[in-house]
Write an enzyme that holds these catalytic residues in place. Structure first.
Site, PDB file in Angstrom:
ATOM      1  N   GLU B  72      29.717 -36.352 -23.560  1.00 24.08           N
ATOM      2  CA  GLU B  72      31.098 -35.885 -23.465  1.00 24.08           C
ATOM      3  C   GLU B  72      31.413 -34.866 -24.543  1.00 24.08           C
ATOM      4  OE1 GLU B  72      30.205 -39.047 -23.316  1.00 24.08           O
ATOM      5  OE2 GLU B  72      30.844 -39.686 -21.325  1.00 24.08           O
ATOM      6  N   HIS B 141      36.201 -50.030 -20.400  1.00 23.99           N
ATOM      7  CA  HIS B 141      36.355 -49.154 -19.232  1.00 23.99           C
ATOM      8  C   HIS B 141      37.709 -49.365 -18.548  1.00 23.99           C
ATOM      9  CE1 HIS B 141      32.013 -49.776 -19.776  1.00 23.99           C
ATOM     10  NE2 HIS B 141      31.856 -48.576 -19.277  1.00 23.99           N
TER      11      HIS B 141
END
Lengths: 377, 339
Positions: B72, B141
């Site tokens: 990322e 998550h």
């Protein structure tokens, strides 16, 4: 059984699936004529009165007040006084059971589609299966759904198409130079593309001017004109409303302008404002509304003049005008008297076809009936 | 009219329309095209991202849908850089929970360029990301982190609540010249809604009044908007008429609409799925307390998740997420309150 008429929940607009009866205007046992207001209906979009589809006695009220009723389900039974009570009881029981089971066949609804005219897609909704062709042309910022109270009743006798003008609804948003000619050609082009040799045009506001221009340009294609508060037959127009409508960027900015459309300001609902904002946010709509605004306005006066075009036509003309019209005021109707039969409607503003739809239905019917039969070629 | 499509399809359609309209729009992220095995365009773009949102785009735009490594910090940095150099990248950062590894690129670079270069630089990057609990994906998550981005001036933060909103807000995000964090709730992807086929934009900073009411103002965000609507229907049966406001964007925030409403209703309930400390709920609560204190007839009520990580246990996760009943209870606390 055949003497019993089931009054069913109408389909007022493409997205309507249920409605609620909010008030009975006729009690059980009262006699009614076809066209009388029977009851008030509320949908998630708008409220309106349902007219009786036939004459007779209102024998039963089937739907409860405020009960959600699917489109096509029976809400009342009409029958002549001589039909025996047992038959009515039986029919009422069947209707009630069907309503409770939710077992209503989805009515076919309008046929919707698009055709291409001059490179632009023109969207339409067709109702009815036979009879003379009628084409409904909405006004500035409107769309084919604005005819919800008019299209259905007319479709029992006629083949009725409501179209979206360029720049509106689901049609292509490009309006070229925004002139009346572009819009009128879209209407005559639509007729040609759909294989309609001759149609009765019904136009509201800007759509009225478009219908007149189409009739003048293509006299063979237009059988009659019904004009609801047509723009451009006189000089008076509410320029502030038009500019406010074009410029509003949010529901908060738009909502105050919408009350100008109706005699009853409560009809300017938030749902109407939401739907209009959804339309105004579409790519290309800003540009088309501004181009059309330049056509509609010359300073604070009407920028189009269609009275000479109207005089040049030879077809039957009916005009319907709300006495409380605050957008294209009824003062414009002066000077039309020798060319058209003008119906002045009390308790209606600019949206006479939504506030007093029966007056519009009667005018259209009268225009169609006054049209001489087409000579065989 | 009345064309029903899902939240997922609405986002996909917004991407496709903007890519057709503007060749500078590109899409990049993990498995956005088809993962490491992607072959010829249109054949192996089976994934379209981990939950299938970008499915089909690779076939139509093979040169403009880019698969990235699982890094990322690298690809968000690349997207920010590409934006300053003239592209309009839409980067998909799978879970908002992973944002931590690329904070510098977002907070200290993308958010600052316009200001540090005297308005001469623009950074038209969109970072699409999934948030929210309910998918049994546990603590790493499932978080609701839009308050973190809302805190940073220079970022715009979008929290769409249904398919119509998602499409119009994403098109606005792509056309916007500032960096936009576009937060998609995973539990909304299958939600159906009426969405026009053409392109349209919903402006940022303009709240949507979802329901009119006079007794209490409920401000709800993202997935919580439909919960608030259910609560309002239940409350209507008890004679309480709730107004519901969906701010759509937490930055900019349409405080005007919220304050105007509270001045009329005198009561405020804010529903936010994030943890409560420094949340958008607390922020809105503070703004209203500062600017409309005199209008309040009862203490402001806040409905949020508790101040804990999202639990792994199904039972606890269900308890963790604010429920319709929690909203109803909060409204009742506000309407029953006596001085």
């Amino acid at each position: 059984m055949s003497d019993i008429t089931n009054v069913v929940m109408p389909k007022w607009g493409l997205s309507m699936t249920t409605g609620r009866v909010t008030e009975w205007l006729v009690e059980e046992g009262e006699e009614v004529s076809a066209g009388d207001d029977l009851l008030e209906i509320d949908t998630d979009k708008i409220a309106g009165a349902l007219e009786s589809p036939a004459g007779g006695v209102l024998r039963r009220q089937i739907a409860e007040l405020d009960e959600p009723v699917p489109v096509g389900a029976t809400i009342a039974l009409l029958a002549p006084a001589e039909v025996p009570e047992e038959e009515i009881d039986q029919a009422a029981k069947a209707a009630r059971e069907q309503l409770e089971a939710g077992a209503v066949e989805e009515s076919a609804g309008p046929e919707i589609g698009k055709v291409t005219v001059d490179g632009r897609e023109i969207a339409y909704a067709r109702m009815g299966s036979e009879g003379e062709h009628i084409v409904l042309v909405h006004g500035y910022g409107g769309d084919k759904n604005s005819w919800l109270f008019v299209q259905e009743p007319l479709s029992s006798s006629y083949l009725v198409d409501a179209i979206d003008l360029p720049g509106h609804g689901e049609s292509t948003k490009d309006v070229g130079d925004g002139s009346l000619d572009v819009l009128a050609q879209a209407v005559t082009g639509y007729l040609a593309e759909r294989g309609i040799e001759r149609a009765h045009l019904v136009g509201h506001s800007l759509g009225g001017a478009v219908a007149i221009a189409a009739a003048a340009a293509a006299p063979a294609q237009v059988a009659s004109l019904t004009l609801i508060a047509p723009a451009g037959v006189g000089p008076d127009i509410n320029a502030d409303y038009l500019r406010g409508f074009a410029q509003a960027q949010s529901r908060r900015e738009l909502q105050p302008h919408l009350t100008a459309l109706f005699a009853d300001p409560s009809l300017a609902t938030r749902q109407l404002a939401d739907d209009l904002m959804k339309y105004k946010r579409l790519d290309g709509v800003d540009a088309s509304l501004n181009a059309l605004l330049a056509t509609l306005l010359d300073g604070d006066r009407a920028g189009i003049e269609v009275a000479p075009l109207l005089s040049s036509t030879r077809v039957p003309v009916r005009v319907v005008w709300g006495e409380a019209d605050a957008v294209v005021p009824i003062s414009n109707a002066e000077g039309l008297a020798d060319r058209a039969d003008v119906t002045r409607v009390p308790d209606a503003g600019h949206m006479a076809h939504m506030e007093q739809p029966s007056a519009v239905v009667r005018a259209v019917t009268s225009a169609v009936e006054a049209t001489p039969a087409q000579q065989p070629a | 009219m009345a064309r029903m499509i899902s939240y997922r399809e609405a986002i996909n359609e917004a991407l496709a329309l903007e890519m057709r309209r503007d060749p500078s729009v590109i899409v990049m992220g993990e498995d956005n095209a088809g993962g490491a095995s992607a072959g010829s365009p249109g054949e192996e773009d089976a994934w379209g991202g981990v939950l299938g949102v970008t499915k089909g785009l690779y076939g139509e735009f093979p040169d403009r849908v880019l698969d990235t490594p699982i890094s990322e910090s690298a690809f968000i940095g690349a997207a920010v850089g590409a934006a300053t150099a003239g592209l309009r990248p839409v980067a998909e950062l799978m879970f908002i929970d992973f944002m931590g590894v690329c904070f510098d690129q977002i907070f200290n670079q993308a958010a600052k360029f316009r200001y540090m270069f005297g308005g001469k630089a623009v950074t038209p990057v969109v970072i699409r990301t999934m948030y929210g609990a309910g998918l049994r994906a546990a603590a790493q998550h499932s978080q609701v982190l839009y308050p973190l981005f809302t805190h940073i001036p220079g970022l715009k933060v979008v929290v769409p609540s249904n398919p119509y909103e998602a499409k119009g807000l994403l098109i606005q995000a792509i056309r916007d010249d500032d960096p936009v964090i576009f937060c998609e709730h995973k539990a909304l992807y299958d939600m159906q809604g009426d969405v026009p086929e053409g392109a349209y934009v919903i402006p940022f900073g303009e709240a949507n009044v979802v329901r009119d009411g006079d007794d209490v103002t409920i401000v709800a965000l993202g997935r919580m908007v439909s919960y608030a609507s259910e609560a309002a229907e239940e409350l209507a049966g008890t004679g309480v008429d709730a107004e519901i406001i969906d701010p759509r964007t937490t930055s900019p925030l349409d405080t005007e609409t919220i304050i105007e409403s509270v001045e009329r209703t005198g009561r405020l309930v804010v529903v936010d799925e994030s943890n409560p400390r420094c949340s958008v709920a607390r922020d809105i609560s503070a703004i209203v307390a500062e600017e409309a204190f005199g209008a309040l007839k009862a203490p402001i009520q806040v409905v949020t998740a508790p101040h804990t990580p999202v639990p792994f246990s199904d039972v606890l996760e269900d308890l963790y997420i604010p429920s319709t009943q929690d909203i109803v209870n909060a409204v009742k606390t506000a309407t029953d309150w006596k001085r």
